[in-house]
Scaffold this motif. Sequence first.
Motif, PDB file in Angstrom:
ATOM      1  N   PHE A   1     -47.340  19.432 -19.130  1.00  0.00           N
ATOM      2  CA  PHE A   1     -46.857  18.058 -18.916  1.00  0.00           C
ATOM      3  C   PHE A   1     -47.970  17.140 -18.403  1.00  0.00           C
ATOM      4  O   PHE A   1     -47.702  16.167 -17.726  1.00  0.00           O
ATOM      5  CB  PHE A   1     -45.691  18.077 -17.918  1.00  0.00           C
ATOM      6  CG  PHE A   1     -44.503  18.837 -18.419  1.00  0.00           C
ATOM      7  CD1 PHE A   1     -43.599  18.255 -19.299  1.00  0.00           C
ATOM      8  CD2 PHE A   1     -44.308  20.169 -18.056  1.00  0.00           C
ATOM      9  CE1 PHE A   1     -42.520  18.967 -19.782  1.00  0.00           C
ATOM     10  CE2 PHE A   1     -43.235  20.888 -18.544  1.00  0.00           C
ATOM     11  CZ  PHE A   1     -42.332  20.295 -19.418  1.00  0.00           C
TER      12      PHE A   1
ATOM     13  N   GLU B   1     -37.286  12.030 -20.041  1.00  0.00           N
ATOM     14  CA  GLU B   1     -37.033  13.414 -19.630  1.00  0.00           C
ATOM     15  C   GLU B   1     -37.261  14.356 -20.806  1.00  0.00           C
ATOM     16  O   GLU B   1     -36.741  14.135 -21.895  1.00  0.00           O
ATOM     17  CB  GLU B   1     -35.591  13.572 -19.125  1.00  0.00           C
ATOM     18  CG  GLU B   1     -35.251  12.740 -17.902  1.00  0.00           C
ATOM     19  CD  GLU B   1     -36.155  13.061 -16.712  1.00  0.00           C
ATOM     20  OE1 GLU B   1     -36.416  14.259 -16.471  1.00  0.00           O
ATOM     21  OE2 GLU B   1     -36.626  12.111 -16.043  1.00  0.00           O
ATOM     22  N   THR B   2     -38.059  15.381 -20.581  1.00  0.00           N
ATOM     23  CA  THR B   2     -38.344  16.358 -21.641  1.00  0.00           C
ATOM     24  C   THR B   2     -38.272  17.753 -21.038  1.00  0.00           C
ATOM     25  O   THR B   2     -39.282  18.449 -20.960  1.00  0.00           O
ATOM     26  CB  THR B   2     -39.742  16.116 -22.237  1.00  0.00           C
ATOM     27  OG1 THR B   2     -40.683  16.019 -21.145  1.00  0.00           O
ATOM     28  CG2 THR B   2     -39.795  14.851 -23.052  1.00  0.00           C
ATOM     29  N   PRO B   3     -37.089  18.173 -20.620  1.00  0.00           N
ATOM     30  CA  PRO B   3     -36.982  19.434 -19.880  1.00  0.00           C
ATOM     31  C   PRO B   3     -37.496  20.638 -20.682  1.00  0.00           C
ATOM     32  O   PRO B   3     -37.033  20.881 -21.804  1.00  0.00           O
ATOM     33  CB  PRO B   3     -35.482  19.548 -19.596  1.00  0.00           C
ATOM     34  CG  PRO B   3     -34.816  18.595 -20.514  1.00  0.00           C
ATOM     35  CD  PRO B   3     -35.804  17.514 -20.820  1.00  0.00           C
ATOM     36  N   GLY B   4     -38.432  21.338 -20.131  1.00  0.00           N
ATOM     37  CA  GLY B   4     -38.942  22.581 -20.725  1.00  0.00           C
ATOM     38  C   GLY B   4     -39.757  22.390 -21.986  1.00  0.00           C
ATOM     39  O   GLY B   4     -40.152  23.364 -22.620  1.00  0.00           O
TER      40      GLY B   4
ATOM     41  N   ALA C   1     -43.373  17.681 -13.816  1.00  0.00           N
ATOM     42  CA  ALA C   1     -42.649  18.683 -14.597  1.00  0.00           C
ATOM     43  C   ALA C   1     -41.506  18.027 -15.375  1.00  0.00           C
ATOM     44  O   ALA C   1     -40.851  17.102 -14.883  1.00  0.00           O
ATOM     45  CB  ALA C   1     -42.093  19.767 -13.666  1.00  0.00           C
ATOM     46  N   ASP C   2     -41.289  18.516 -16.614  1.00  0.00           N
ATOM     47  CA  ASP C   2     -40.142  18.107 -17.438  1.00  0.00           C
ATOM     48  C   ASP C   2     -40.108  16.605 -17.738  1.00  0.00           C
ATOM     49  O   ASP C   2     -39.034  16.025 -17.897  1.00  0.00           O
ATOM     50  CB  ASP C   2     -38.817  18.528 -16.758  1.00  0.00           C
ATOM     51  CG  ASP C   2     -38.752  20.031 -16.564  1.00  0.00           C
ATOM     52  OD1 ASP C   2     -39.365  20.759 -17.391  1.00  0.00           O
ATOM     53  OD2 ASP C   2     -38.126  20.482 -15.596  1.00  0.00           O
ATOM     54  N   ARG C   3     -41.267  15.992 -17.798  1.00  0.00           N
ATOM     55  CA  ARG C   3     -41.253  14.549 -18.030  1.00  0.00           C
ATOM     56  C   ARG C   3     -42.493  14.139 -18.834  1.00  0.00           C
ATOM     57  O   ARG C   3     -43.594  14.642 -18.619  1.00  0.00           O
ATOM     58  CB  ARG C   3     -41.231  13.833 -16.689  1.00  0.00           C
ATOM     59  CG  ARG C   3     -41.079  12.320 -16.807  1.00  0.00           C
ATOM     60  CD  ARG C   3     -40.818  11.699 -15.463  1.00  0.00           C
ATOM     61  NE  ARG C   3     -39.489  12.043 -14.965  1.00  0.00           N
ATOM     62  CZ  ARG C   3     -38.985  11.530 -13.834  1.00  0.00           C
ATOM     63  NH1 ARG C   3     -39.710  10.700 -13.110  1.00  0.00           N
ATOM     64  NH2 ARG C   3     -37.776  11.858 -13.435  1.00  0.00           N
TER      65      ARG C   3
ATOM     66  N   THR D   1     -42.920  21.923 -23.626  1.00  0.00           N
ATOM     67  CA  THR D   1     -44.346  21.964 -23.303  1.00  0.00           C
ATOM     68  C   THR D   1     -45.216  21.895 -24.541  1.00  0.00           C
ATOM     69  O   THR D   1     -46.428  21.820 -24.437  1.00  0.00           O
ATOM     70  CB  THR D   1     -44.686  23.253 -22.535  1.00  0.00           C
ATOM     71  OG1 THR D   1     -44.278  24.362 -23.338  1.00  0.00           O
ATOM     72  CG2 THR D   1     -43.968  23.299 -21.196  1.00  0.00           C
TER      73      THR D   1
END
Length: 560
Positions: free
Chosen positions: A328, A253-256, A356-358, A258
Amino acid sequence: MTRLSGYLLPTEREPPADAEAVSHKLMVRAGLIRQVGAGLWSWLPAGWRVHQRAVGIVREEIDAIGAQEMLMPVMHPAEVWRRTGRYGIDELFKLQDRRGADLVLAMTHEEIVTLHVAQVVRSYRDLPFVLYHFSIKERDEPRPRAGVLRTREFIMKDSYSFDRDLEGLHASYDRHFDAYARIFERCGLEWYACESDVGMMGGFGAHEFMAPCAAGENEVALADGYAANVEVASADAQPVELPAPRDAPEPVETPGMTTVEQVSGALGVPPGALLKAFPVVVDGRGLVMTVVRGDHRVNEVKLRNALGAEFRPARPEEVAESIGPGGFIGPVGTDVPILLDDAVAPGGYVTGANEADRHLRGVEPERDFAFERADVRRVEAGDTVGGRAIRLEAAIEVGNIFKLGTRFSEPLGATYLDEAGAEQPIWMGSYGIGPARIAAAAVEQSADEAGIAWPRALAPFDVELVVLGKEGSDERAAADGLYDELTSLGLDVLYDDRDAGPGDKFADAELLGCPLRLTLGRRGLEAGELEVQLRRGREKRTVPLDGAAEAVAELWRAVP
RNA sequence: CGGGGAGUGGCGCAGCCUGGUAGCGCAUCCGGCUGGGGGCCGGAAGGUCGCAGGUUCAAAUCCUGUCUCCCCGACCA
């Protein structure tokens, strides 16, 4: 006879407010050039002398390789440019005459010179030869800048070689290479030749002659024995430490997050352990995903050459539709073809997950996605060539040489009959030099806090003679005599006979930057001495007034 | 083409926010002094405030449009 009291040399204490480049500021301040409009400059008398000195050196060396000087017009019928497919170039100025006929203003003269040759050359016996001229070039530059470094109108020496085959072209090219080396050497420039992009014209090889300076627009990758424009430079990447491999890609998980920095920071891996995707739309081929290491950048010139076609970056909506959410995206699980940069070594990388966010970690090329390979990244300082680290340096292109091949002779029908009576296309090369850029580069390279310090070969005058003393004084009489003697020894002398204070005269002389400044005042006259300042380094020395002219001439010959 | 900035005497700038006699430094011209590093004293000339329109009793100043120039980037066979 050049007395400053009657010479148009409008020096300024302040540089133009908006000037950035050293040569821009100093050439305006020294009274050499004046601006007419964006990228349009007039050369004032002293500036024109510099320009013409550069022209003279170029002419001598190009004549020396057997080239023949001529002159072709600046305005051309559009028709010829349509025939070679260059009418559509944005930089080409287009206009119409009173009858509505389309005309262009020449950017270069391949079309016209080839047209003449096509009409005249019949047989292999007519070849080879080289034609050249100095003429004005017009280019509708998107952004003129930095004084005379990048202008919309400028004088260029362009020569064109005509040979019967590739072998002949190589020989003509080599002769130009050597002549160019002599030219820049004589001009006193620091310079080097580097490999350059052959661009969309194709061609069989090209070199750019670069003068390193801060205001330069090109970046050159340099190592011992290696010099290449970054547009085409290739080097071995610095290795990167990759995390331990995994059996399969694992989502994270890599929220936000970019950007490469955010992801590498969050996951505790170096930026080089990421893979960065750069989706492009290629002419005639559609979407392609270029992938480079996270700490590398795509070099668009190299990419274009690798693709063999024009491309544009994909638009966000195209990416979103065909690949995944912006920021992403990655090479795993997409049906878009992948072009993987050569610098990506085997191992496990972090990539976008196309969700998104991953992101995914442990992604291995080959195992997890298929790809084509190419060298498409921009080299970075510290990369190596043959084990030697490269550095990047700004430089201005002062000349370029180009093996055209038959790019122009074919569309324009420039052919000859060989010994067997068979019609063959003529092989061409083209070779350009900008005297204005030579002058500006010399200023960039030689300037100090007081102004310009011209190399001897380009200085507007060989020496500037400063007299301190009113009209009618003994100093004046002595200076008048010295001026005549210097002139009769063949030196170009600028005689500052103005009724101005010493400070003004010294400051102006150093701003203009002739190699030697002579000062004759009461003090020197009484001591029987003449003060000579060597502009480079501003070191002063004295010579006896008796025989001073010969001593000055000798000093001048020794100056760089 | 995207972003940012600037147009006021020859050059460099202030004034604009808060509308009311257009100002400073340098350069220029005249006179004098000075005479080896942009010197000093006195006097003088020089500007439709980029352009067009608008608001106002009144515009360098506020509004709209437009032109030009510069810087960064893109671009630049």
